[in-house]
Design a protein around this motif. Structure first.
Motif, mmCIF file in Angstrom:
data_model
loop_
_atom_site.group_PDB
_atom_site.id
_atom_site.type_symbol
_atom_site.label_atom_id
_atom_site.label_comp_id
_atom_site.label_asym_id
_atom_site.label_seq_id
_atom_site.Cartn_x
_atom_site.Cartn_y
_atom_site.Cartn_z
ATOM 1 N N THR A 26 0.840 -1.200 0.000
ATOM 2 C CA THR A 26 0.000 0.000 0.000
ATOM 3 C C THR A 26 0.872 1.246 0.000
ATOM 4 O OG1 THR A 26 -1.619 -1.215 1.337
ATOM 5 C CG2 THR A 26 -1.899 1.158 1.181
ATOM 6 N N TYR A 48 0.646 5.620 0.032
ATOM 7 C CA TYR A 48 -0.165 6.816 0.308
ATOM 8 C C TYR A 48 0.630 8.048 -0.094
ATOM 9 C CZ TYR A 48 -2.062 3.439 3.734
ATOM 10 O OH TYR A 48 -2.580 2.330 4.355
ATOM 11 N N TYR A 60 0.744 12.355 0.586
ATOM 12 C CA TYR A 60 0.289 13.463 1.414
ATOM 13 C C TYR A 60 0.972 14.750 0.947
ATOM 14 C CZ TYR A 60 -1.383 9.938 4.732
ATOM 15 O OH TYR A 60 -2.043 8.895 5.334
ATOM 16 N N GLN A 90 1.974 18.647 2.430
ATOM 17 C CA GLN A 90 2.056 19.494 3.621
ATOM 18 C C GLN A 90 2.515 20.886 3.220
ATOM 19 O OE1 GLN A 90 4.927 18.425 6.662
ATOM 20 N NE2 GLN A 90 3.696 19.379 8.281
ATOM 21 N N PRO A 115 -0.021 17.672 7.461
ATOM 22 C CA PRO A 115 -0.118 16.909 6.209
ATOM 23 C C PRO A 115 -1.568 16.595 5.852
ATOM 24 C CG PRO A 115 1.584 15.991 7.635
ATOM 25 C CD PRO A 115 0.812 16.983 8.462
ATOM 26 N N PHE A 139 -3.999 14.263 3.332
ATOM 27 C CA PHE A 139 -4.018 13.055 2.518
ATOM 28 C C PHE A 139 -4.493 13.362 1.103
ATOM 29 C CE2 PHE A 139 -4.507 8.826 1.209
ATOM 30 C CZ PHE A 139 -5.800 8.614 0.747
ATOM 31 N N SER A 153 -4.413 7.061 -2.162
ATOM 32 C CA SER A 153 -3.713 5.833 -1.769
ATOM 33 C C SER A 153 -3.985 4.719 -2.774
ATOM 34 C CB SER A 153 -4.139 5.381 -0.366
ATOM 35 O OG SER A 153 -5.509 5.031 -0.341
ATOM 36 N N LEU A 202 5.661 20.334 0.864
ATOM 37 C CA LEU A 202 6.419 19.109 1.091
ATOM 38 C C LEU A 202 5.473 17.957 0.764
ATOM 39 C CD1 LEU A 202 9.156 18.137 2.173
ATOM 40 C CD2 LEU A 202 8.237 18.339 4.475
ATOM 41 N N PHE A 248 4.829 13.996 0.882
ATOM 42 C CA PHE A 248 5.266 12.755 1.510
ATOM 43 C C PHE A 248 4.593 11.562 0.838
ATOM 44 C CE2 PHE A 248 7.685 14.168 5.059
ATOM 45 C CZ PHE A 248 7.111 15.363 5.503
ATOM 46 N N TYR A 260 -2.211 -1.606 8.778
ATOM 47 C CA TYR A 260 -2.733 -0.292 9.134
ATOM 48 C C TYR A 260 -1.647 0.752 9.333
ATOM 49 C CZ TYR A 260 -7.159 -2.705 9.976
ATOM 50 O OH TYR A 260 -8.304 -3.442 9.837
ATOM 51 N N GLU A 261 -0.490 0.356 9.919
ATOM 52 C CA GLU A 261 0.525 1.338 10.234
ATOM 53 C C GLU A 261 1.161 1.879 8.957
ATOM 54 O OE1 GLU A 261 3.451 -0.056 12.965
ATOM 55 O OE2 GLU A 261 4.383 1.917 13.218
ATOM 56 N N GLN A 262 1.408 3.189 8.946
ATOM 57 C CA GLN A 262 2.007 3.837 7.771
ATOM 58 C C GLN A 262 3.402 4.344 8.130
ATOM 59 O OE1 GLN A 262 -0.615 6.662 5.816
ATOM 60 N NE2 GLN A 262 -2.429 5.484 6.401
ATOM 61 N N TYR A 263 4.330 4.127 7.186
ATOM 62 C CA TYR A 263 5.712 4.541 7.364
ATOM 63 C C TYR A 263 6.015 5.601 6.315
ATOM 64 C CZ TYR A 263 5.998 0.219 10.053
ATOM 65 O OH TYR A 263 5.782 -0.775 10.966
ATOM 66 N N PHE A 264 6.463 6.765 6.777
ATOM 67 C CA PHE A 264 6.643 7.902 5.886
ATOM 68 C C PHE A 264 8.060 8.001 5.340
ATOM 69 C CE2 PHE A 264 2.852 10.702 6.019
ATOM 70 C CZ PHE A 264 2.046 9.872 6.778
ATOM 71 N N PRO A 301 11.084 10.500 3.379
ATOM 72 C CA PRO A 301 11.680 11.778 3.778
ATOM 73 C C PRO A 301 11.020 12.998 3.132
ATOM 74 C CG PRO A 301 13.047 10.700 2.163
ATOM 75 C CD PRO A 301 11.964 9.722 2.514
ATOM 76 N N ASN A 310 -6.706 3.096 13.385
ATOM 77 C CA ASN A 310 -5.286 3.438 13.375
ATOM 78 C C ASN A 310 -5.102 4.755 14.106
ATOM 79 O OD1 ASN A 310 -2.601 3.997 12.863
ATOM 80 N ND2 ASN A 310 -2.768 4.010 10.641
ATOM 81 N N GLN A 348 -1.558 7.055 15.121
ATOM 82 C CA GLN A 348 -0.111 7.129 15.124
ATOM 83 C C GLN A 348 0.334 8.483 15.661
ATOM 84 O OE1 GLN A 348 0.237 4.964 10.841
ATOM 85 N NE2 GLN A 348 2.216 5.398 11.754
ATOM 86 N N ASN A 352 8.110 8.251 12.733
ATOM 87 C CA ASN A 352 7.133 7.437 13.461
ATOM 88 C C ASN A 352 7.550 7.288 14.918
ATOM 89 O OD1 ASN A 352 6.076 6.888 10.892
ATOM 90 N ND2 ASN A 352 5.552 4.803 11.472
ATOM 91 N N TYR A 394 2.620 3.476 16.872
ATOM 92 C CA TYR A 394 1.368 3.021 16.273
ATOM 93 C C TYR A 394 0.569 2.476 17.443
ATOM 94 C CZ TYR A 394 -1.902 -0.237 14.090
ATOM 95 O OH TYR A 394 -3.021 -0.936 13.729
ATOM 96 N N TYR A 443 -11.068 2.623 8.935
ATOM 97 C CA TYR A 443 -10.961 1.825 7.731
ATOM 98 C C TYR A 443 -12.319 1.320 7.294
ATOM 99 C CZ TYR A 443 -6.054 2.359 8.222
ATOM 100 O OH TYR A 443 -4.813 2.917 8.317
ATOM 101 N N LEU A 456 -4.609 8.923 6.527
ATOM 102 C CA LEU A 456 -4.610 9.445 7.883
ATOM 103 C C LEU A 456 -5.135 10.874 7.899
ATOM 104 C CD1 LEU A 456 -1.085 8.225 9.042
ATOM 105 C CD2 LEU A 456 -3.267 7.438 9.964
ATOM 106 N N PHE A 464 -4.691 14.144 10.141
ATOM 107 C CA PHE A 464 -3.758 14.671 11.124
ATOM 108 C C PHE A 464 -4.418 15.758 11.968
ATOM 109 C CE2 PHE A 464 0.613 13.208 10.135
ATOM 110 C CZ PHE A 464 0.328 12.427 9.034
#
Lengths: 110, 112
Positions: free
Chosen positions: A31, A33, A35, A37, A43, A45, A48, A88, A90, A97-101, A103, B31, B33, B45, B48, B92, B100, B102
């Motif tokens: 997945t 996504y 964003y 900012q 940020p 959305f 996705s 910016l 991202f 479910y967890e999202q990792y961004f 740089p 979710n 975070q 991060n 979570y 979800y 997300l 924010f």
């Protein structure tokens, strides 16, 4: 550990030009996504993709489009750039479910 | 859509102090975070944590999903903790890839 890769990191464009931002997700994440900012903002959305199909859509302008390719990388295409698109951008990836961004790509429109 | 409120908006502390940041959300979430945005713009991060309690070094977080709030605790603050702390949530709908939402963030300044 591998992280999300975004390119380019910085981009300067003029009004009415086009820009393409690239995102390479963490391996085995299905997945992606996007964003945006703005300066001093939180940020927002945009869009996705899950398994190369559009999954959710946020406040993405009609001038922007995106897709996810067979190798799971994603591209955000931005046309007719406006001064207000300076921000910016991202990309994030995830497998549940967890999202990792990543740089981020800093886009400046002059 | 879901609303996210963070407090306080700004916080100035001396090095070594402890702090608690709060995040309220308007509906049930799948979710939640916490992120730290450093002065160079990187979104890091932290946790979570859609429910329960977690700890990572000097940072810990608790989410009480039934009461729709989450707390981020920072102990023994260091100048490198300065930046903006964001809470972000998602509900979800079944597709599993919802974006997300924010909060406006808490701008934290740690003075030496």
């Amino acid at each position: 550990a591998a992280g999300v890769i975004q390119s380019p990191r910085h981009l300067i464009k003029e009004k009415r030009e086009t820009a393409t931002l690239k995102c390479y997700p963490i391996p085995r994440h299905d997945t992606v996504y996007w964003y945006q900012q703005g300066p001093g903002q939180d940020p927002q959305f945009l869009i996705s993709f899950y398994e190369k199909m559009q999954s959710d859509k946020g406040s993405i302008p009609d001038r922007f489009s995106a897709q996810q390719f067979s190798d799971y990388h994603s591209e955000l295409n931005m046309s007719s750039l406006e001064l207000g698109d300076s921000a910016l951008y991202f990309c994030a990836s995830g497998s549940l479910y967890e999202q990792y961004f990543g740089p981020g790509t800093r886009l400046t429109v002059t | 859509g879901i609303q996210v409120e963070q407090s306080p908006p700004d916080l100035i502390l001396q090095e070594g102090a402890n702090s608690t940041l709060r995040c309220n959300f308007s509906d049930s979430v799948n979710n939640l975070q916490w992120f730290h945005q450093n002065p160079w713009g990187q979104l890091i991060n932290l946790f979570y944590i859609p429910s329960g309690t977690k700890q990572n070094g000097r940072l810990s977080a608790t989410t009480v999903a039934t009461e729709r709030y989450s707390l981020l605790y920072i102990s023994s603050s260091q100048t490198t903790d300065s930046g903006v702390y964001f809470c972000a949530v998602a509900q979800y709908s079944g597709g599993g890839a919802d974006g997300l939402t924010f909060g406006k963030g808490t701008h934290l300044i740690i003075q030496p």
